[in-house]
Design a protein around this motif. Structure first.
Motif, PDB file in Angstrom:
ATOM      1  N   LEU A  38    -132.851 -18.386 -36.723  1.00 15.76           N
ATOM      2  CA  LEU A  38    -132.117 -19.236 -37.758  1.00 15.76           C
ATOM      3  C   LEU A  38    -130.697 -18.830 -37.943  1.00 15.76           C
ATOM      4  CD1 LEU A  38    -132.207 -21.719 -40.123  1.00 15.76           C
ATOM      5  CD2 LEU A  38    -133.122 -20.184 -41.559  1.00 15.76           C
ATOM      6  N   ARG A  39    -130.905 -17.344 -37.291  1.00 11.28           N
ATOM      7  CA  ARG A  39    -129.603 -16.231 -37.999  1.00 11.28           C
ATOM      8  C   ARG A  39    -129.468 -16.895 -36.734  1.00 11.28           C
ATOM      9  NH1 ARG A  39    -129.234 -11.613 -34.924  1.00 11.28           N
ATOM     10  NH2 ARG A  39    -131.612 -11.586 -34.303  1.00 11.28           N
ATOM     11  N   GLU A  40    -129.569 -17.359 -35.520  1.00  9.22           N
ATOM     12  CA  GLU A  40    -128.548 -17.818 -35.092  1.00  9.22           C
ATOM     13  C   GLU A  40    -127.415 -18.676 -34.412  1.00  9.22           C
ATOM     14  OE1 GLU A  40    -125.666 -17.160 -30.976  1.00  9.22           O
ATOM     15  OE2 GLU A  40    -127.280 -15.785 -32.078  1.00  9.22           O
ATOM     16  N   ALA A  41    -128.481 -19.684 -35.231  1.00  6.54           N
ATOM     17  CA  ALA A  41    -127.645 -21.387 -35.883  1.00  6.54           C
ATOM     18  C   ALA A  41    -127.259 -20.809 -36.443  1.00  6.54           C
ATOM     19  CB  ALA A  41    -128.820 -21.490 -36.358  1.00  6.54           C
ATOM     20  N   LEU A  42    -127.399 -20.206 -37.477  1.00  8.28           N
ATOM     21  CA  LEU A  42    -126.334 -19.584 -38.783  1.00  8.28           C
ATOM     22  C   LEU A  42    -124.879 -18.978 -37.790  1.00  8.28           C
ATOM     23  CD1 LEU A  42    -127.896 -18.706 -41.785  1.00  8.28           C
ATOM     24  CD2 LEU A  42    -127.175 -20.696 -41.681  1.00  8.28           C
ATOM     25  N   ARG A  43    -124.609 -18.057 -37.464  1.00  2.63           N
ATOM     26  CA  ARG A  43    -123.992 -17.158 -36.550  1.00  2.63           C
ATOM     27  C   ARG A  43    -123.018 -18.554 -35.584  1.00  2.63           C
ATOM     28  NH1 ARG A  43    -122.739 -15.640 -31.765  1.00  2.63           N
ATOM     29  NH2 ARG A  43    -124.194 -16.213 -30.541  1.00  2.63           N
ATOM     30  N   ARG A  44    -124.067 -19.659 -34.736  1.00  2.93           N
ATOM     31  CA  ARG A  44    -123.365 -19.850 -33.937  1.00  2.93           C
ATOM     32  C   ARG A  44    -122.011 -21.175 -34.564  1.00  2.93           C
ATOM     33  NH1 ARG A  44    -125.943 -21.391 -29.911  1.00  2.93           N
ATOM     34  NH2 ARG A  44    -125.516 -20.869 -27.629  1.00  2.93           N
ATOM     35  N   TRP A  48    -120.513 -16.158 -42.128  1.00  2.00           N
ATOM     36  CA  TRP A  48    -120.703 -14.798 -42.323  1.00  2.00           C
ATOM     37  C   TRP A  48    -122.154 -14.539 -42.769  1.00  2.00           C
ATOM     38  CZ3 TRP A  48    -115.795 -12.203 -42.918  1.00  2.00           C
ATOM     39  CH2 TRP A  48    -114.281 -12.756 -42.893  1.00  2.00           C
ATOM     40  N   PHE A  49    -122.754 -13.461 -43.167  1.00  2.00           N
ATOM     41  CA  PHE A  49    -123.611 -12.296 -43.112  1.00  2.00           C
ATOM     42  C   PHE A  49    -124.546 -13.192 -43.095  1.00  2.00           C
ATOM     43  CE2 PHE A  49    -119.564 -11.747 -45.812  1.00  2.00           C
ATOM     44  CZ  PHE A  49    -119.558 -10.283 -46.086  1.00  2.00           C
ATOM     45  N   THR A  50    -124.686 -13.530 -41.931  1.00  3.66           N
ATOM     46  CA  THR A  50    -126.228 -14.378 -41.223  1.00  3.66           C
ATOM     47  C   THR A  50    -127.645 -14.180 -41.041  1.00  3.66           C
ATOM     48  OG1 THR A  50    -125.578 -13.412 -38.974  1.00  3.66           O
ATOM     49  CG2 THR A  50    -123.973 -15.749 -39.300  1.00  3.66           C
ATOM     50  N   THR A  51    -127.240 -12.862 -41.063  1.00  2.00           N
ATOM     51  CA  THR A  51    -128.930 -12.220 -41.006  1.00  2.00           C
ATOM     52  C   THR A  51    -128.851 -12.525 -42.990  1.00  2.00           C
ATOM     53  OG1 THR A  51    -128.321 -10.372 -39.638  1.00  2.00           O
ATOM     54  CG2 THR A  51    -129.969  -9.472 -41.277  1.00  2.00           C
ATOM     55  N   MET A  52    -128.436 -12.176 -44.115  1.00  3.49           N
ATOM     56  CA  MET A  52    -128.376 -12.161 -45.183  1.00  3.49           C
ATOM     57  C   MET A  52    -129.358 -13.092 -45.490  1.00  3.49           C
ATOM     58  SD  MET A  52    -126.481 -11.582 -48.405  1.00  3.49           S
ATOM     59  CE  MET A  52    -125.164 -13.067 -48.144  1.00  3.49           C
ATOM     60  N   ARG A  53    -128.144 -14.112 -45.154  1.00  6.62           N
ATOM     61  CA  ARG A  53    -128.483 -15.865 -45.610  1.00  6.62           C
ATOM     62  C   ARG A  53    -129.043 -16.256 -44.868  1.00  6.62           C
ATOM     63  NH1 ARG A  53    -122.036 -18.566 -45.425  1.00  6.62           N
ATOM     64  NH2 ARG A  53    -121.897 -17.502 -47.508  1.00  6.62           N
ATOM     65  N   SER A  54    -129.444 -15.374 -42.785  1.00  3.61           N
ATOM     66  CA  SER A  54    -131.072 -16.521 -42.217  1.00  3.61           C
ATOM     67  C   SER A  54    -132.429 -16.058 -43.559  1.00  3.61           C
ATOM     68  CB  SER A  54    -130.882 -16.204 -41.357  1.00  3.61           C
ATOM     69  OG  SER A  54    -131.016 -14.375 -41.143  1.00  3.61           O
ATOM     70  N   GLY A  55    -132.387 -14.432 -43.894  1.00  2.00           N
ATOM     71  CA  GLY A  55    -133.592 -14.233 -44.964  1.00  2.00           C
ATOM     72  C   GLY A  55    -134.454 -15.076 -45.918  1.00  2.00           C
ATOM     73  N   ARG A  56    -132.408 -15.272 -47.171  1.00  2.95           N
ATOM     74  CA  ARG A  56    -132.859 -16.015 -47.775  1.00  2.95           C
ATOM     75  C   ARG A  56    -133.107 -17.361 -47.361  1.00  2.95           C
ATOM     76  NH1 ARG A  56    -126.895 -16.070 -50.330  1.00  2.95           N
ATOM     77  NH2 ARG A  56    -127.594 -17.899 -51.200  1.00  2.95           N
ATOM     78  N   ALA A  57    -132.701 -18.478 -46.118  1.00  2.87           N
ATOM     79  CA  ALA A  57    -132.736 -19.563 -46.357  1.00  2.87           C
ATOM     80  C   ALA A  57    -134.567 -19.778 -46.306  1.00  2.87           C
ATOM     81  CB  ALA A  57    -131.977 -19.942 -45.051  1.00  2.87           C
ATOM     82  N   LEU A  58    -134.995 -18.749 -45.252  1.00  2.42           N
ATOM     83  CA  LEU A  58    -136.434 -18.320 -44.458  1.00  2.42           C
ATOM     84  C   LEU A  58    -136.848 -18.263 -46.146  1.00  2.42           C
ATOM     85  CD1 LEU A  58    -138.399 -18.847 -42.226  1.00  2.42           C
ATOM     86  CD2 LEU A  58    -138.323 -16.236 -42.155  1.00  2.42           C
ATOM     87  N   ARG A  59    -136.726 -16.953 -47.137  1.00  3.97           N
ATOM     88  CA  ARG A  59    -137.695 -17.357 -48.397  1.00  3.97           C
ATOM     89  C   ARG A  59    -137.538 -18.359 -48.791  1.00  3.97           C
ATOM     90  NH1 ARG A  59    -135.170 -12.525 -47.983  1.00  3.97           N
ATOM     91  NH2 ARG A  59    -133.121 -12.737 -49.468  1.00  3.97           N
ATOM     92  N   GLN A  60    -136.497 -19.382 -49.304  1.00  7.42           N
ATOM     93  CA  GLN A  60    -136.678 -20.533 -49.647  1.00  7.42           C
ATOM     94  C   GLN A  60    -137.398 -22.033 -49.157  1.00  7.42           C
ATOM     95  OE1 GLN A  60    -133.114 -21.808 -51.599  1.00  7.42           O
ATOM     96  NE2 GLN A  60    -131.914 -19.260 -52.615  1.00  7.42           N
ATOM     97  N   ALA A  61    -137.129 -22.062 -47.616  1.00  5.82           N
ATOM     98  CA  ALA A  61    -137.617 -22.720 -47.057  1.00  5.82           C
ATOM     99  C   ALA A  61    -139.457 -22.623 -46.960  1.00  5.82           C
ATOM    100  CB  ALA A  61    -137.018 -23.260 -45.882  1.00  5.82           C
ATOM    101  N   ASP A  62    -139.634 -21.203 -46.177  1.00  7.72           N
ATOM    102  CA  ASP A  62    -141.035 -21.244 -45.710  1.00  7.72           C
ATOM    103  C   ASP A  62    -141.983 -21.287 -46.591  1.00  7.72           C
ATOM    104  OD1 ASP A  62    -143.410 -20.478 -44.073  1.00  7.72           O
ATOM    105  OD2 ASP A  62    -142.828 -18.261 -44.308  1.00  7.72           O
ATOM    106  N   LYS A  63    -142.235 -22.324 -47.625  1.00  6.07           N
ATOM    107  CA  LYS A  63    -143.889 -21.969 -48.893  1.00  6.07           C
ATOM    108  C   LYS A  63    -144.807 -21.421 -48.725  1.00  6.07           C
ATOM    109  CE  LYS A  63    -140.414 -23.658 -51.021  1.00  6.07           C
ATOM    110  NZ  LYS A  63    -139.424 -23.299 -52.517  1.00  6.07           N
ATOM    111  N   ASP A  64    -145.220 -21.817 -47.061  1.00  6.45           N
ATOM    112  CA  ASP A  64    -146.919 -20.972 -46.429  1.00  6.45           C
ATOM    113  C   ASP A  64    -146.550 -19.446 -46.304  1.00  6.45           C
ATOM    114  OD1 ASP A  64    -145.548 -21.401 -43.913  1.00  6.45           O
ATOM    115  OD2 ASP A  64    -147.496 -22.608 -43.015  1.00  6.45           O
ATOM    116  N   ASN A  65    -145.085 -19.201 -46.536  1.00  2.00           N
ATOM    117  CA  ASN A  65    -145.028 -17.661 -46.112  1.00  2.00           C
ATOM    118  C   ASN A  65    -145.652 -16.851 -44.682  1.00  2.00           C
ATOM    119  OD1 ASN A  65    -143.979 -17.057 -48.532  1.00  2.00           O
ATOM    120  ND2 ASN A  65    -146.246 -16.811 -49.099  1.00  2.00           N
TER     121      ASN A  65
END
Length: 92
Positions: A38-44, A48-65
């Protein structure tokens, strides 16, 4: 500018186009998107701030952890992309 046959992600894309665009970052082919993928997708996308944003995206989307976004959680990722990344993703 097109990304491998898909409209520029800054403009507009359908859900199917979003899925196809995202699929190119599933580097291990497991059908799930990891934080690094996901970080690579955002980077491509030119984000900006792809590490932070990919982490937030994963936390919000990944409901089964599980640490991944799978097909059943894709709607959550789409909602994040629309709200937090300003992407326009429509059903058609």
């Amino acid at each position: 500018m097109a990304i491998r046959g898909i409209h520029n992600t800054r403009d507009h894309m359908t859900v199917d186009e979003f899925k196809e665009w995202l699929k190119q970052f599933d580097t291990d082919g497991d059908g799930k998107i990891s934080r690094n993928e996901l970080r690579e997708a955002l980077r491509r996308r030119g984000g900006w701030f792809t590490t932070m944003r990919s982490g937030r995206a994963l936390r919000q989307a990944d409901k089964d952890n599980s640490g991944f976004v799978d097909e059943s959680e894709l709607e959550n990722l789409i909602a994040f992309a629309q709200k937090d990344l300003g992407m326009k993703i429509t059903a058609w």
